[in-house]
Design an enzyme around this catalytic site. Structure first.
Site, short mmCIF file in Angstrom:
data_model
loop_
_atom_site.label_atom_id
_atom_site.label_comp_id
_atom_site.label_asym_id
_atom_site.label_seq_id
_atom_site.Cartn_x
_atom_site.Cartn_y
_atom_site.Cartn_z
NE ARG A 158 -3.53 -2.33 2.72
CZ ARG A 158 -3.21 -3.50 3.30
NH1 ARG A 158 -1.99 -3.66 3.81
NH2 ARG A 158 -4.07 -4.47 3.37
CE LYS A 182 -6.18 -1.15 4.95
NZ LYS A 182 -7.48 -1.43 4.30
CG HIS A 253 -5.46 0.54 -3.51
ND1 HIS A 253 -4.75 0.33 -2.34
CD2 HIS A 253 -6.52 -0.32 -3.45
CE1 HIS A 253 -5.35 -0.59 -1.61
NE2 HIS A 253 -6.42 -1.00 -2.27
NE ARG A 256 -3.24 -3.65 -1.47
CZ ARG A 256 -2.63 -4.43 -0.57
NH1 ARG A 256 -1.30 -4.46 -0.54
NH2 ARG A 256 -3.32 -5.16 0.27
CG HIS A 279 -5.54 -9.27 1.16
ND1 HIS A 279 -5.68 -9.70 -0.14
CD2 HIS A 279 -5.57 -7.91 1.10
CE1 HIS A 279 -5.78 -8.66 -0.95
NE2 HIS A 279 -5.71 -7.57 -0.22
CE1 TYR A 288 -6.36 -7.32 -6.45
CE2 TYR A 288 -6.46 -8.67 -4.48
CZ TYR A 288 -6.28 -7.44 -5.07
OH TYR A 288 -6.02 -6.35 -4.31
#
Length: 307
Positions: A158, A182, A253, A256, A279, A288
């Site tokens: 990110r 995150k 993004h 990414r 993730h 994806y």
């Protein structure tokens, strides 16, 4: 024109500040998340009919979301606002500020999970080749921009993660980066030979030209020697992509997403892509797979006996 934040009565204002401290300190939420919660909850609490927080009930929460929906607010924003309200009312109930938790019965629309446009592998290559040509004169900012683009595409990190990298997070021998993502989750990502070449040029010719006496230990520096701002990084990506004919307008993004899509197109395992992107759940990475439907069809046609 940006509207000024509404004035809150003392009691809800104090509750909001205490809640935001809880988010930042105890829950470890990022400054961006705290800022979004502040904006959403300030708008919510400004609707209180009186000065007491106890007036916050389910009908008020529903009316707040309904008004936003009628005003044309996007579904993703409605989902975020509902989540902010539920988190706040649950906290207020636990801390005794609310006798009951009205947010526990608040429903919100299901989020739509769609991916933005993705550059093709050829367009990504053209983008990076152009950045490499732009850095041919060894201008330090151009060298930084080249490294930024290479790392975003090579690792799928990110934009906040790449801007948050420190010098000590780079392991040049193993070609890995230690990334804090995150929820303060730490992971290791790998980068390839082109990114290694860009990193070497940055070490030798770029960073020494931009570093100042008071510079932080950041890997990527701004033109004045401070840590590279994510907003500057976004503008670098948009500018670079706009120079590629036929490429969609994407930001960091988008790179990414391109990294994930091209990895899967190349046969990468879904679990590997999950780890690379950071993730928390595999279901997020599985978004994806629909992009690679053409590849799946080719594999099916070649391998299945009844294709």
């Amino acid at each position: 024109m940006v509207r000024p934040a509404p004035e809150l009565a003392p009691e809800p204002a104090a509750a909001l500040e205490a809640f935001l401290r809880y988010l930042a300190v105890e829950r470890g939420r990022s400054p961006n998340t705290v800022r979004a919660y502040r904006n959403d909850l300030t708008a919510l609490l400004a609707r209180l009919p009186g000065v007491e927080l106890a007036a916050l009930d389910l009908s008020m929460l529903r009316g707040w979301l309904a008004g936003a929906h009628a005003a044309g607010v996007e579904r993703a924003t409605l989902v975020r606002r509902a989540a902010a309200a539920r988190t706040f009312t649950a906290w207020a109930h636990r801390t005794g500020l609310l006798a009951t938790d009205p947010g526990i019965r608040l429903e919100s629309p299901r989020p739509t999970r769609k991916l933005p446009a993705v550059v093709t592998a050829r367009q990504a290559s053209d983008l990076l080749d152009a950045a490499c040509s732009g850095a041919a004169e060894n201008d330090p900012v151009a060298l930084r921009d080249l490294l930024l683009l290479e790392l975003l595409y090579a690792t799928g990190v990110r934009v906040a993660e790449v801007c948050g990298l420190d010098v000590a997070d780079v392991d040049g021998e193993r070609r890995t980066l230690r990334v804090c993502g995150k929820g303060d989750r730490e992971r290791t990502v790998v980068y390839g030979v082109p990114a290694e070449r860009a990193l070497t040029r940055w070490w030798q010719l770029g960073r020494p030209a931009l570093v100042r006496a008071g510079s932080p230990p950041a890997l990527l520096l701004g033109a004045r020697g401070g840590r590279l701002d994510p907003r500057v990084a976004r503008s670098v990506v948009h500018r670079a992509v706009s120079a590629v004919p036929g490429a969609p307008d994407i930001g960091p993004h988008g790179l990414r997403h391109a990294a994930a899509t091209h990895l899967l197109d190349g046969g990468a395992d879904l679990r590997y892509v999950q780890e690379l992107l950071g993730h928390a759940t595999l279901s997020t990475t599985q978004l994806y797979t629909h992009v690679t439907a053409d590849r799946l069809k080719v594999v099916h046609d070649r391998a299945h006996p009844r294709a």
